[in-house]
Design a protein around this motif. Structure first.
Motif, PDB file in Angstrom:
ATOM      1  N   VAL A  65       0.840  -1.200   0.000  1.00  0.00           N
ATOM      2  CA  VAL A  65       0.000   0.000   0.000  1.00  0.00           C
ATOM      3  C   VAL A  65       0.872   1.246   0.000  1.00  0.00           C
ATOM      4  O   VAL A  65       0.637   2.200  -0.758  1.00  0.00           O
ATOM      5  CB  VAL A  65      -0.945  -0.014   1.207  1.00  0.00           C
ATOM      6  CG1 VAL A  65      -1.624   1.343   1.383  1.00  0.00           C
ATOM      7  CG2 VAL A  65      -1.998  -1.107   1.050  1.00  0.00           C
ATOM      8  N   GLU A  66       1.893   1.246   0.834  1.00  0.00           N
ATOM      9  CA  GLU A  66       2.779   2.414   0.938  1.00  0.00           C
ATOM     10  C   GLU A  66       3.468   2.700  -0.396  1.00  0.00           C
ATOM     11  O   GLU A  66       3.494   3.840  -0.865  1.00  0.00           O
ATOM     12  CB  GLU A  66       3.823   2.146   2.022  1.00  0.00           C
ATOM     13  CG  GLU A  66       4.834   3.270   2.194  1.00  0.00           C
ATOM     14  CD  GLU A  66       5.862   2.932   3.255  1.00  0.00           C
ATOM     15  OE1 GLU A  66       7.044   3.309   3.072  1.00  0.00           O
ATOM     16  OE2 GLU A  66       5.505   2.284   4.259  1.00  0.00           O
ATOM     17  N   LYS A  93      -3.830   4.871  -5.648  1.00  0.00           N
ATOM     18  CA  LYS A  93      -4.446   4.971  -4.322  1.00  0.00           C
ATOM     19  C   LYS A  93      -5.209   3.691  -3.978  1.00  0.00           C
ATOM     20  O   LYS A  93      -5.694   2.975  -4.855  1.00  0.00           O
ATOM     21  CB  LYS A  93      -5.370   6.183  -4.245  1.00  0.00           C
ATOM     22  CG  LYS A  93      -6.551   6.187  -5.181  1.00  0.00           C
ATOM     23  CD  LYS A  93      -7.397   7.441  -4.963  1.00  0.00           C
ATOM     24  CE  LYS A  93      -8.633   7.466  -5.849  1.00  0.00           C
ATOM     25  NZ  LYS A  93      -8.328   7.712  -7.248  1.00  0.00           N
ATOM     26  N   THR A  94      -5.293   3.418  -2.695  1.00  0.00           N
ATOM     27  CA  THR A  94      -5.992   2.233  -2.208  1.00  0.00           C
ATOM     28  C   THR A  94      -7.494   2.492  -2.238  1.00  0.00           C
ATOM     29  O   THR A  94      -7.993   3.383  -1.561  1.00  0.00           O
ATOM     30  CB  THR A  94      -5.550   1.891  -0.780  1.00  0.00           C
ATOM     31  OG1 THR A  94      -4.133   1.773  -0.755  1.00  0.00           O
ATOM     32  CG2 THR A  94      -6.180   0.594  -0.317  1.00  0.00           C
ATOM     33  N   ALA A  95      -8.217   1.698  -3.030  1.00  0.00           N
ATOM     34  CA  ALA A  95      -9.661   1.877  -3.158  1.00  0.00           C
ATOM     35  C   ALA A  95     -10.430   0.984  -2.196  1.00  0.00           C
ATOM     36  O   ALA A  95     -11.506   1.359  -1.722  1.00  0.00           O
ATOM     37  CB  ALA A  95     -10.092   1.589  -4.597  1.00  0.00           C
ATOM     38  N   ASP A  96      -9.888  -0.209  -1.908  1.00  0.00           N
ATOM     39  CA  ASP A  96     -10.555  -1.111  -0.968  1.00  0.00           C
ATOM     40  C   ASP A  96      -9.560  -2.175  -0.529  1.00  0.00           C
ATOM     41  O   ASP A  96      -8.518  -2.370  -1.175  1.00  0.00           O
ATOM     42  CB  ASP A  96     -11.790  -1.764  -1.595  1.00  0.00           C
ATOM     43  CG  ASP A  96     -12.909  -1.952  -0.571  1.00  0.00           C
ATOM     44  OD1 ASP A  96     -12.595  -2.054   0.637  1.00  0.00           O
ATOM     45  OD2 ASP A  96     -14.078  -1.982  -0.975  1.00  0.00           O
ATOM     46  N   ILE A 108      -6.219  -6.518  -2.057  1.00  0.00           N
ATOM     47  CA  ILE A 108      -6.167  -5.053  -2.110  1.00  0.00           C
ATOM     48  C   ILE A 108      -6.509  -4.571  -3.514  1.00  0.00           C
ATOM     49  O   ILE A 108      -5.981  -5.092  -4.501  1.00  0.00           O
ATOM     50  CB  ILE A 108      -4.772  -4.519  -1.708  1.00  0.00           C
ATOM     51  CG1 ILE A 108      -4.254  -5.218  -0.437  1.00  0.00           C
ATOM     52  CG2 ILE A 108      -4.817  -3.013  -1.480  1.00  0.00           C
ATOM     53  CD1 ILE A 108      -2.828  -4.892  -0.096  1.00  0.00           C
ATOM     54  N   LEU A 109      -7.357  -3.580  -3.582  1.00  0.00           N
ATOM     55  CA  LEU A 109      -7.719  -2.958  -4.854  1.00  0.00           C
ATOM     56  C   LEU A 109      -7.126  -1.555  -4.898  1.00  0.00           C
ATOM     57  O   LEU A 109      -7.391  -0.734  -4.019  1.00  0.00           O
ATOM     58  CB  LEU A 109      -9.248  -2.875  -5.008  1.00  0.00           C
ATOM     59  CG  LEU A 109      -9.742  -2.243  -6.315  1.00  0.00           C
ATOM     60  CD1 LEU A 109      -9.413  -3.133  -7.509  1.00  0.00           C
ATOM     61  CD2 LEU A 109     -11.243  -1.974  -6.247  1.00  0.00           C
TER      62      LEU A 109
END
Length: 919
Positions: free
Chosen positions: A878-879, A887-890, A915-916
């Motif tokens: 994520v980072e 960007k992290t959507a879900d 992760i989406l």
């Protein structure tokens, strides 16, 4: 370690010690010492100081935190040296030094500068009034505790200082300004991280040669301005200067590279004042006719280009080869409507850092008029209207003054009491007939300024995540009432406005105005403050799975991706065993959820082709990438569009195997590699060699399918223990076993193939390449990435597939050399996960490039263990992704079945991140 060998995630190596020592810059202002203390609070928390900005930082600090050195080295703004046993320059000092990183090797002779550097790198491009200074921005980002991928917003961006600093630290940034020149400058300065220096240098060399060779005595065929603007410009430039400007602009237009074009426009803007008849040191546009020497514009532009590029080149060299930086958006628009300009970012910004225009201080449009006209950014006829729209504007007509005052009276209750008192005190004092028109205008202008700030701050608050910080750097002004100086303490007034519109007040930090190189230093105000606000609500935290409580996991998981009772072996998914295989239900659901038929799905770690097969069955074009030739063979066999003739060829081949084998000569081509006889009996080698020989006689598509079935029986035919254990055991192999096993598997595979042969399928292509370089895939061409990257320290695909690679003529070197996360690498003494994340960042940078705007990446990954230390892989993904602008959507947690065999018994994985990401 040479510069080229250093990790792209780490700029420098430090000795392993229990403490971190820091030395403060010795020349900074007192308030900057408070900021230095604040940034340590933000980066390491209460262990340093419980009350941020409560006291100045000490000149030297020792922190009892191990493993902090690297992060602090990269992040700190006001600290000069850092280290454990030996102190080294911080990264900020290297940036300010304006030397190439290669010049900084052997730092025993490094000379620390003795005064502040505010105009280094892109910050030194183009003069700008009231410019933010970068170290302040960086320290506030640090104090806010931002991590790569977080979002920095600047609603009044000026020359882009906040955008540059945010992007250099790995944050996304969104900004707005009403001045078209500000937007132009900010975009160019913030985009320097995307410069291909070699390419730009080539274009600049051509440009400089072209303008040097221009015939400046020759009449200009066509001026690049309209008639009205030419008339106006003739009043402010020597005819020869205007002619040279026209020729230069035409040459800039002829430059093929867009980035170079924009950079040249900004360089040209910065010399315009010096070659015009505008008085150079004056805030207002006053004429001062001077002699113009032919060629002066060309000479000064050439110098400006070389000076700016030298700064950029030295600056970028310090970033040590990082090729991809987060996305940024700088929009021409009104800060009072920022929520409408960026509706998708409402509630998603992590920190606000801005320096609003000061009340009636700087007439930006008026002062920049020659650049705006010369570059064609704003025609002369639009200047007055745009100036009137600017917050802090000081030029109005009598009719406008009356309208503004009526508006103030109608809205005055929206402002705090102390603000109303100041506005109305000024109004009462300036009602006398003897007061000049500028004094008469002041109360209406003040009323409008504070209402504008109220609107801007209220709508900026809508952009913020709950509990996150906003910083406004505000300067004061003064006027005269009854012959006495009357201070307009704008900082205190804006402080109360922020509270009234909903910001939580945290602290006012008084700051002295810095000694400035600004050409308008005589026009500065009397003092400035940093206003620290906080959005209402509590910050949301997300922890890593390792060490997380069951409650935290429960909160993240909804079971949507488990599929425990589903059949995962349907149709062609079962033609070849493959460890850690994606179950088809996961890509099937992702593809149907986030794509439409005809769109493109990529699996950059395609393995045995599960995502690819689900894609083509669902009518989506598929692209697969893998460095392992066995994976690519299986994938191609699964996704090929087989005709009735292809299936007949395979059916006939199956029935004729013994006949074909009997016609072979005794001479067979067997793979030759070290210890092949140690791994295969003579009978097994002979049987496999015969099968390979008759498979080679088949046409391409049937041959690929048969070769995949052949690959499936190789480990069983060898002395290798299993697909997941590369060890020799003694097996009993009877002559003909390989042929019997091959026929059985081909018969089953043909049944599966016939069952789906009638389905309409999309096209697929599989590339056997290194996933860190997807140059075969065009930019912005993939709608969805669905993949499960290699897990760290879990498996050695190249090793367990080694015999198959030799038998199918695959490259062992590519499979071994390009494999990411392999067990061999991360079981070594003192191994760290750094290499894995470096490799994955290169992959993610390629994903960001190939995804379409608004494209998505759907990733399934597990955490790992290296040297008995948990590695929170999902959180690190994520980072890095957000650092690159995805960007992290879900996010979900997928629970694996307890009976599932782990291929890394030391690091058994029973949960996976799902992760989406969105571009």
């Amino acid at each position: 370690m040479s510069t080229s060998e250093q990790s792209i995630l780490h700029f420098k190596e430090f000795d392993d010690a229990e403490q971190v020592r820091l030395k403060l810059k010795p020349y900074i202002q007192p308030f900057e010492q408070f900021l230095a203390q604040g940034e340590l609070c933000g980066l390491i928390g209460d262990s340093y100081a419980k009350y941020p900005f409560s006291e100045p930082a000490d000149q030297q600090v020792t922190l009892a935190q191990k493993n902090l050195t690297q992060d602090l080295f990269k992040r700190l703004a006001y600290w000069e040296q850092i280290g454990n046993l030996v102190l080294e320059p911080t990264f900020q000092i290297l940036l300010e030094s304006e030397k190439h990183l290669t010049d900084l090797n052997g730092q025993d002779n490094f000379k620390f500068h003795k005064s502040r550097k505010l105009r280094y790198g892109p910050h030194g491009i183009h003069e700008y009034r009231g410019k933010f200074f970068p170290q302040l921005v960086k320290s506030l980002i640090n104090f806010a505790g931002l991590k790569p991928g977080d979002v920095v917003i600047d609603p009044m961006c000026g020359s882009g200082t906040a955008s540059i600093e945010a992007r250099s630290m790995g944050m996304q940034t969104i900004s707005v300004d009403l001045n078209p020149l500000s937007v132009k400058i900010s975009r160019v300065k913030t985009s320097v991280f995307d410069f291909d220096l070699a390419s730009i240098d080539t274009h600049l060399t051509r440009f400089l040669t072209a303008i040097k060779e221009m015939d400046i005595g020759k009449p200009v065929a066509e001026y690049p301005w309209n008639k009205d603007d030419i008339t106006y410009l003739n009043r402010w430039f020597d005819p020869q200067a205007l002619k040279e400007l026209a020729c230069i602009l035409n040459q800039i237009t002829d430059t093929k590279d867009k980035k170079t074009q924009k950079f040249l426009q900004v360089c040209l803007s910065n010399i315009i004042r010096s070659i015009s008849w505008q008085r150079e040191s004056d805030l207002r546009v006053r004429k001062e006719i001077t002699n113009y020497t032919p060629g002066m514009a060309i000479q000064r532009l050439s110098q400006e280009i070389k000076k700016s590029m030298a700064k950029i080149t030295a600056y970028l060299s310090c970033f040590n080869g990082i090729k991809t930086f987060p996305q940024f958006t700088i929009q021409e628009g009104d800060a009072r409507n920022i929520h409408a300009i960026f509706p998708t970012w409402v509630g998603k910004c992590d920190v606000l850092i801005t320096s609003p225009p000061y009340a009636m201080a700087l007439p930006y449009i008026d002062t920049d008029r020659l650049s705006l006209l010369t570059l064609g950014l704003l025609p002369r006829g639009s200047h007055r209207a745009r100036e009137y729209e600017m917050i802090g504007n000081r030029e109005i007509t009598n009719a406008q003054r009356q309208a503004l005052w009526e508006n103030y009276l109608a809205r005055r209750n929206e402002l705090p009491k102390n603000v109303r008192e100041v506005v109305e005190t000024v109004d009462e004092a300036n009602k006398r007939e003897t007061v000049g028109f500028r004094r008469k205008n002041l109360s209406a202008l003040l009323g409008r300024y504070f209402l504008d700030m109220s609107d801007a701050m209220q709508n900026a608050l809508k952009m913020m995540r709950p509990g996150h910080f906003g910083f406004y750097v505000v300067g004061n002004n003064s006027t005269t009432i009854d012959g006495k100086r009357f201070e307009i303490e704008t900082d205190k007034l804006v402080w109360e406005i922020g509270k009234k519109v909903g910001w939580k007040q945290r602290k006012m930090i008084n700051m002295e105005l810095l000694p400035s190189r600004d050409i308008f230093r005589n026009n500065k105000g009397s003092s400035e403050s940093i206003l620290w606000f906080q959005a209402p609500g509590e910050k949301l935290q997300r922890k890593a799975i390792y060490g997380a409580t069951s409650k935290q996991i429960e909160t993240l998981s909804n079971g949507d991706w488990d599929f425990h009772k589903e059949n995962t072996q349907q149709h062609l998914h079962a033609i070849h065993s493959y460890p850690a295989r994606f179950i088809p239900q996961i890509p099937n659901k992702a593809i149907q959820t986030w794509t439409s038929p005809g769109e493109v799905v990529l699996d950059p770690f395609c393995g045995c082709g599960t995502t690819l097969l689900e894609s083509v069955i669902l009518g989506r074009e598929a692209i697969g990438v893998d460095n392992n030739a066995v994976a690519c063979l299986i994938s191609r066999a699964k996704v090929a569009d087989y005709s009735d003739e292809d299936i007949k060829i395979l059916t006939d081949f199956l029935s004729q195997i013994e006949e074909k084998l009997s016609t072979l000569s005794e001479s067979l081509e067997l793979p030759e590699y070290h210890n092949v006889s140690y791994w295969f009996s003579d009978d097994a080698l002979k049987d496999l060699g015969k099968l390979k020989a008759i498979i080679n006689q088949l046409p391409e598509k049937p041959g690929t399918f048969a070769l995949a079935i052949f690959s499936a029986i190789i480990v069983r035919s060898s002395n290798q223990d299993s697909d997941t254990r590369y060890a020799r055991i003694k097996k009993c192999y009877d002559q003909g076993n390989a042929i019997k096993w091959f026929k059985s598997r081909l018969l089953d595979a043909l049944k599966r193939l016939k069952a789906i042969a009638t389905l309409s399928k999309a096209q697929a292509v599989v590339h056997c390449i290194d996933g860190r370089n997807l140059s075969v895939i065009p930019d912005d061409s993939v709608n969805l990435i669905v993949t499960s990257p290699p897990y760290i320290n879990a498996y050695d695909y190249h090793k367990y597939h080694r015999h198959r690679l030799h038998w199918i003529d695959g490259s062992v070197e590519l499979a071994r050399g390009a494999e990411i996360g392999k067990h061999d690498t991360f079981t070594r003494p003192k191994a760290t996960p750094d290499r894995y994340f470096e490799d994955m960042q290169k992959c993610f940078a390629e994903w960001q490039r190939v995804l379409t705007p608004n494209g998505r990446a759907f990733v399934v990954i597990g955490d790992g263990i290296v040297n008995k230390t948990p590695v929170p892989v999902g959180d690190k993904f994520v980072e890095i992704m957000e650092y690159l602008g995805l960007k992290t959507a879900d996010r979900w947690i997928r629970t694996l079945q307890k009976s599932k065999k782990s291929f890394n018994q030391q690091g058994r994985i029973d949960k996976e991140h799902v992760i989406l990401f969105e571009k």
